[in-house]
Scaffold this motif. Structure first.
Motif, PDB file in Angstrom:
ATOM      1  N   ALA A   1      -0.515   7.827  -5.195  1.00  0.00           N
ATOM      2  CA  ALA A   1      -0.995   6.432  -5.261  1.00  0.00           C
ATOM      3  C   ALA A   1      -0.049   5.356  -4.729  1.00  0.00           C
ATOM      4  CB  ALA A   1      -1.385   6.115  -6.711  1.00  0.00           C
ATOM      5  N   PRO A   2       0.584   5.586  -3.556  1.00  0.00           N
ATOM      6  CA  PRO A   2       1.429   4.515  -3.022  1.00  0.00           C
ATOM      7  C   PRO A   2       0.635   3.244  -2.718  1.00  0.00           C
ATOM      8  CG  PRO A   2       1.097   6.245  -1.368  1.00  0.00           C
ATOM      9  CD  PRO A   2       0.559   6.763  -2.660  1.00  0.00           C
ATOM     10  N   ASP A   3      -0.690   3.406  -2.497  1.00  0.00           N
ATOM     11  CA  ASP A   3      -1.527   2.229  -2.214  1.00  0.00           C
ATOM     12  C   ASP A   3      -1.501   1.226  -3.365  1.00  0.00           C
ATOM     13  OD1 ASP A   3      -3.106   4.449  -3.496  1.00  0.00           O
ATOM     14  OD2 ASP A   3      -4.589   2.845  -3.683  1.00  0.00           O
ATOM     15  N   ILE A   4      -1.333   1.728  -4.601  1.00  0.00           N
ATOM     16  CA  ILE A   4      -1.332   0.823  -5.762  1.00  0.00           C
ATOM     17  C   ILE A   4      -0.120  -0.106  -5.706  1.00  0.00           C
ATOM     18  CG2 ILE A   4      -1.131   0.717  -8.286  1.00  0.00           C
ATOM     19  CD1 ILE A   4      -2.940   3.210  -8.373  1.00  0.00           C
ATOM     20  N   LEU A   5       1.035   0.431  -5.253  1.00  0.00           N
ATOM     21  CA  LEU A   5       2.222  -0.424  -5.097  1.00  0.00           C
ATOM     22  C   LEU A   5       1.927  -1.518  -4.069  1.00  0.00           C
ATOM     23  CD1 LEU A   5       5.159  -1.356  -5.290  1.00  0.00           C
ATOM     24  CD2 LEU A   5       5.793   0.509  -3.757  1.00  0.00           C
ATOM     25  N   LEU A   6       1.320  -1.140  -2.929  1.00  0.00           N
ATOM     26  CA  LEU A   6       1.037  -2.150  -1.897  1.00  0.00           C
ATOM     27  C   LEU A   6       0.074  -3.212  -2.424  1.00  0.00           C
ATOM     28  CD1 LEU A   6       0.775  -0.195   1.487  1.00  0.00           C
ATOM     29  CD2 LEU A   6       2.781  -0.907   0.205  1.00  0.00           C
ATOM     30  N   ARG A   7      -0.942  -2.767  -3.160  1.00  0.00           N
ATOM     31  CA  ARG A   7      -1.911  -3.739  -3.704  1.00  0.00           C
ATOM     32  C   ARG A   7      -1.236  -4.653  -4.737  1.00  0.00           C
ATOM     33  NH1 ARG A   7      -6.923  -1.804  -1.843  1.00  0.00           N
ATOM     34  NH2 ARG A   7      -6.866   0.435  -1.428  1.00  0.00           N
ATOM     35  N   ALA A   8      -0.320  -4.089  -5.527  1.00  0.00           N
ATOM     36  CA  ALA A   8       0.395  -4.894  -6.532  1.00  0.00           C
ATOM     37  C   ALA A   8       1.264  -5.937  -5.851  1.00  0.00           C
ATOM     38  CB  ALA A   8       1.257  -3.986  -7.414  1.00  0.00           C
ATOM     39  N   VAL A   9       1.907  -5.568  -4.736  1.00  0.00           N
ATOM     40  CA  VAL A   9       2.749  -6.511  -3.987  1.00  0.00           C
ATOM     41  C   VAL A   9       1.872  -7.631  -3.408  1.00  0.00           C
ATOM     42  CG1 VAL A   9       4.185  -6.764  -1.907  1.00  0.00           C
ATOM     43  CG2 VAL A   9       4.600  -4.874  -3.508  1.00  0.00           C
TER      44      VAL A   9
ATOM     45  N   GLY B   1       6.518  11.308   3.760  1.00  0.00           N
ATOM     46  CA  GLY B   1       5.575  11.664   4.815  1.00  0.00           C
ATOM     47  C   GLY B   1       4.222  12.017   4.230  1.00  0.00           C
ATOM     48  N   PRO B   2       3.156  11.951   5.055  1.00  0.00           N
ATOM     49  CA  PRO B   2       1.822  12.303   4.559  1.00  0.00           C
ATOM     50  C   PRO B   2       1.758  13.766   4.130  1.00  0.00           C
ATOM     51  CG  PRO B   2       1.731  11.583   6.870  1.00  0.00           C
ATOM     52  CD  PRO B   2       3.165  11.613   6.470  1.00  0.00           C
ATOM     53  N   SER B   3       0.932  14.040   3.126  1.00  0.00           N
ATOM     54  CA  SER B   3       0.840  15.390   2.570  1.00  0.00           C
ATOM     55  C   SER B   3      -0.530  15.589   1.949  1.00  0.00           C
ATOM     56  CB  SER B   3       1.931  15.530   1.498  1.00  0.00           C
ATOM     57  OG  SER B   3       1.721  16.690   0.740  1.00  0.00           O
ATOM     58  N   GLY B   4      -0.921  16.850   1.756  1.00  0.00           N
ATOM     59  CA  GLY B   4      -2.181  17.149   1.062  1.00  0.00           C
ATOM     60  C   GLY B   4      -3.336  16.431   1.700  1.00  0.00           C
ATOM     61  N   SER B   5      -4.196  15.813   0.853  1.00  0.00           N
ATOM     62  CA  SER B   5      -5.369  15.131   1.407  1.00  0.00           C
ATOM     63  C   SER B   5      -4.967  13.863   2.150  1.00  0.00           C
ATOM     64  CB  SER B   5      -6.386  14.829   0.303  1.00  0.00           C
ATOM     65  OG  SER B   5      -5.752  14.222  -0.790  1.00  0.00           O
ATOM     66  N   GLY B   6      -3.693  13.440   2.031  1.00  0.00           N
ATOM     67  CA  GLY B   6      -3.215  12.283   2.790  1.00  0.00           C
ATOM     68  C   GLY B   6      -3.071  12.582   4.272  1.00  0.00           C
ATOM     69  N   LEU B   7      -3.018  13.878   4.627  1.00  0.00           N
ATOM     70  CA  LEU B   7      -2.868  14.250   6.042  1.00  0.00           C
ATOM     71  C   LEU B   7      -4.100  13.870   6.853  1.00  0.00           C
ATOM     72  CD1 LEU B   7      -1.187  17.738   5.564  1.00  0.00           C
ATOM     73  CD2 LEU B   7      -0.170  15.800   6.763  1.00  0.00           C
ATOM     74  N   ALA B   8      -5.243  13.763   6.170  1.00  0.00           N
ATOM     75  CA  ALA B   8      -6.486  13.419   6.872  1.00  0.00           C
ATOM     76  C   ALA B   8      -6.379  12.008   7.465  1.00  0.00           C
ATOM     77  CB  ALA B   8      -7.668  13.499   5.910  1.00  0.00           C
ATOM     78  N   LYS B   9      -5.619  11.119   6.765  1.00  0.00           N
ATOM     79  CA  LYS B   9      -5.473   9.741   7.274  1.00  0.00           C
ATOM     80  C   LYS B   9      -3.998   9.346   7.230  1.00  0.00           C
ATOM     81  CE  LYS B   9      -9.527   8.716   4.671  1.00  0.00           C
ATOM     82  NZ  LYS B   9      -9.976   7.948   3.538  1.00  0.00           N
ATOM     83  N   PRO B  10      -3.181   9.928   8.116  1.00  0.00           N
ATOM     84  CA  PRO B  10      -1.742   9.667   8.038  1.00  0.00           C
ATOM     85  C   PRO B  10      -1.373   8.198   8.205  1.00  0.00           C
ATOM     86  CG  PRO B  10      -2.280  10.911  10.024  1.00  0.00           C
ATOM     87  CD  PRO B  10      -3.521  10.848   9.198  1.00  0.00           C
ATOM     88  N   GLU B  11      -2.236   7.431   8.919  1.00  0.00           N
ATOM     89  CA  GLU B  11      -1.930   6.010   9.149  1.00  0.00           C
ATOM     90  C   GLU B  11      -2.576   5.113   8.095  1.00  0.00           C
ATOM     91  OE1 GLU B  11       0.107   5.170  11.803  1.00  0.00           O
ATOM     92  OE2 GLU B  11       0.261   7.344  11.920  1.00  0.00           O
ATOM     93  N   GLY B  12      -3.241   5.719   7.128  1.00  0.00           N
ATOM     94  CA  GLY B  12      -4.025   4.941   6.157  1.00  0.00           C
ATOM     95  C   GLY B  12      -3.223   3.868   5.451  1.00  0.00           C
ATOM     96  N   LEU B  13      -1.997   4.197   5.069  1.00  0.00           N
ATOM     97  CA  LEU B  13      -1.182   3.257   4.295  1.00  0.00           C
ATOM     98  C   LEU B  13      -0.720   2.079   5.166  1.00  0.00           C
ATOM     99  CD1 LEU B  13      -0.625   3.532   1.309  1.00  0.00           C
ATOM    100  CD2 LEU B  13       1.656   4.397   1.830  1.00  0.00           C
ATOM    101  N   GLN B  14      -0.359   2.388   6.434  1.00  0.00           N
ATOM    102  CA  GLN B  14       0.038   1.304   7.352  1.00  0.00           C
ATOM    103  C   GLN B  14      -1.135   0.337   7.556  1.00  0.00           C
ATOM    104  OE1 GLN B  14       1.091   4.407   7.621  1.00  0.00           O
ATOM    105  NE2 GLN B  14       2.884   4.649   8.926  1.00  0.00           N
ATOM    106  N   LYS B  15      -2.327   0.932   7.708  1.00  0.00           N
ATOM    107  CA  LYS B  15      -3.526   0.092   7.917  1.00  0.00           C
ATOM    108  C   LYS B  15      -3.805  -0.767   6.687  1.00  0.00           C
ATOM    109  CE  LYS B  15      -5.755   2.998  11.389  1.00  0.00           C
ATOM    110  NZ  LYS B  15      -6.536   4.219  11.548  1.00  0.00           N
ATOM    111  N   LEU B  16      -3.584  -0.169   5.502  1.00  0.00           N
ATOM    112  CA  LEU B  16      -3.811  -0.919   4.260  1.00  0.00           C
ATOM    113  C   LEU B  16      -2.843  -2.103   4.183  1.00  0.00           C
ATOM    114  CD1 LEU B  16      -5.175  -1.220   1.454  1.00  0.00           C
ATOM    115  CD2 LEU B  16      -3.379   0.241   0.537  1.00  0.00           C
ATOM    116  N   ALA B  17      -1.567  -1.864   4.522  1.00  0.00           N
ATOM    117  CA  ALA B  17      -0.568  -2.950   4.483  1.00  0.00           C
ATOM    118  C   ALA B  17      -1.006  -4.091   5.396  1.00  0.00           C
ATOM    119  CB  ALA B  17       0.796  -2.418   4.898  1.00  0.00           C
ATOM    120  N   ALA B  18      -1.524  -3.737   6.571  1.00  0.00           N
ATOM    121  CA  ALA B  18      -1.978  -4.765   7.521  1.00  0.00           C
ATOM    122  C   ALA B  18      -3.187  -5.512   6.954  1.00  0.00           C
ATOM    123  CB  ALA B  18      -2.338  -4.110   8.848  1.00  0.00           C
ATOM    124  N   ARG B  19      -4.115  -4.742   6.369  1.00  0.00           N
ATOM    125  CA  ARG B  19      -5.327  -5.352   5.797  1.00  0.00           C
ATOM    126  C   ARG B  19      -4.984  -6.306   4.652  1.00  0.00           C
ATOM    127  NH1 ARG B  19      -7.954  -0.649   5.726  1.00  0.00           N
ATOM    128  NH2 ARG B  19      -7.879  -0.398   3.472  1.00  0.00           N
TER     129      ARG B  19
END
Length: 448
Positions: free
Chosen positions: A264-272, A293-311
């Motif tokens: 859940a690294p996305d939760i940290l970004l949303r909290a920030v 680095g991306p792992s497990g089901s995160g490999l399906a969207k390795p750029e997902g977190l960068q995109k979330l930070a931008a969004r």
């Protein structure tokens, strides 16, 4: 999968070796440790390598230090690897060929368990009878191989789950993939077959009993350790920030780990994003490193977190960094104002102890072993649930109360001293001794 495992067990099982009476409570001389899907030689934070790698390496080294030789069997993931590598005195890594080297996901490994078992049996065939006193398997894939090897060798099986399908499925992150039924069946069989189960925390022991009907009398709680020589406050936050090129006066909430929905690294970004919404002036003095680095089901969207930070409009304050070696990781911990662990499930959360040992408080989800790893209000802050606003409030406290991070950090370093690997290794050796004693008794009564 369970059918072919049972079939294989039938073909491999041999009558258990009888041991001579006397020396009932001796500890093992040599054990076979199984880690099918992740090599102790891999860099934690990449692919499927994480806390379990660190656990196996550190535990094996400390067992060797108390005269228990360890041979770790793991799957070869690149061609041309030497079949045997000495990791340190008394610790040998054996590479087993099972399936293609590259590009096999963890989910595809059950189909390679027969090949892996064959490789383990081949390595054993060259030794004298009774060469391994005990089998210690890590994670369910290894548990299946361990079950067969222990049967074949007439040795006891000790198993550590590390994570459990039923527990993960009960606390699934949104959009994450549930664990398959084959894993649930596999874990149930291993729980039944093992002479002893090792749980990281009392809560994990309860979950084994509740979800898998494990016998509490055969379940031992051994907290993982932390390398206290490596993870320590050392020369402090300012020096670490200088080495990493981070601003001295910034508030730095750090995420370190595999990038996947479970963590859940996305939760940290949303909290920030919530914090910056409430207080735009904070933008000038906050840096949010995401190390991993991306792992497990995160490999399906390795750029997902960068995109979330931008969004979220916070890409300017987030710094993505690839996984780093353990010494460099210790510097990231020292440099941080707090480590943030919003995981949906953690059997223990080794990084929480590593960060605290480095003198840094932890803001973590109140799940799994984290309430054992983090003393709420003293060495960090536990957050109920996964609402980013809850994490924003916890971080706000650390921003608003100057000196709180330092006070908590000092308490955290003291708290972590209780989690040395020597303690963990000696407790594990006690579990081995009990498993061997009970196994011998069972064999005798079976042949009596």
């Amino acid at each position: 999968m369970s059918q072919y495992v049972s079939r294989l067990a039938g073909t491999l099982a041999a009558p258990p070796r009888l041991r001579l009476p006397g020396g009932h409570h001796r500890k093992p001389r040599r054990i076979a440790m199984l880690s099918v899907h992740t090599s102790p030689l891999h860099q934690p934070g990449t692919g499927d390598a994480g806390g379990m790698n660190v656990y196996i390496v550190e535990l094996a080294k400390r067992l060797a230090a108390i005269n228990i030789e360890v041979e770790i069997f793991t799957r070869a993931t690149t061609g041309g690897l030497p079949p045997r590598v000495e990791l340190s005195p008394g610790v040998l890594v054996r590479h087993i060929d099972a399936g293609p080297y590259e590009g096999l996901a963890k989910e595809e490994l059950p189909a390679q368990l027969c090949a892996f078992t064959h490789g383990v049996m081949q390595a054993w065939a060259g030794q004298r009878p009774g060469y391994y006193d005990l089998v210690h398997s890590h994670y369910w894939l290894s548990g299946h191989v361990g079950w067969l090897a222990a049967e074949r060798w007439g040795a006891p099986l000790v198993h550590a789950m590390h994570t459990m399908a039923k527990v993960k499925n009960a606390a699934l992150a949104e959009g994450d993939t549930p664990e398959p039924a084959a894993r649930v069946i596999g874990e149930t069989q291993i729980v039944r077959a093992a002479d002893r189960l090792i749980a990281n925390t009392a809560e994990e022991a309860d979950e084994l009993a509740r979800f898998y009907e494990a016998d509490p009398a055969r379940t031992a709680v051994v907290h993982p350790g932390v390398n206290l020589d490596r993870f320590r406050p050392a020369d402090g936050r300012a020096a670490a920030r200088e080495r990493l090129g981070l601003p001295q006066d910034a508030f730095i909430p750090l995420f370190a780990g595999r990038i996947q929905p479970l963590k859940a690294p996305d939760i940290l970004l949303r909290a920030v994003a919530v914090l910056l919404d409430e207080d735009p002036s904070l933008r000038a003095r906050i840096v949010v490193p995401v190390v991993g680095g991306p792992s497990g089901s995160g490999l399906a969207k390795p750029e997902g977190l960068q995109k979330l930070a931008a969004r979220l409009g916070i890409a300017d304050v987030v710094r993505f960094r690839p996984p780093v070696g353990q010494d460099r990781l210790a510097d990231w911990f020292r440099a941080a104002s707090a480590l943030v662990m919003p995981s949906y499930s953690e059997s223990f959360g080794l990084v929480a102890i590593e960060a605290q040992a480095s003198g840094t408080p932890v803001v973590a989800a109140s799940v799994g072993g984290l309430p054992v790893a983090v003393r709420d209000g003293r060495t960090g802050i536990l957050v109920e649930g996964h609402d980013p606003a809850g994490y924003a409030r916890a971080l706000r406290r650390l921003i608003d109360e100057p000196g709180l991070a330092d006070t908590m950090g000092a308490a955290a370093a003291r708290h972590a001293q209780g989690f040395g690997w020597d303690t963990a290794a000696s407790a594990t050796a006690d579990v081995y001794t009990a498993a061997m004693h009970e196994h011998r008794r069972r064999v005798r009564s079976h042949h009596g």
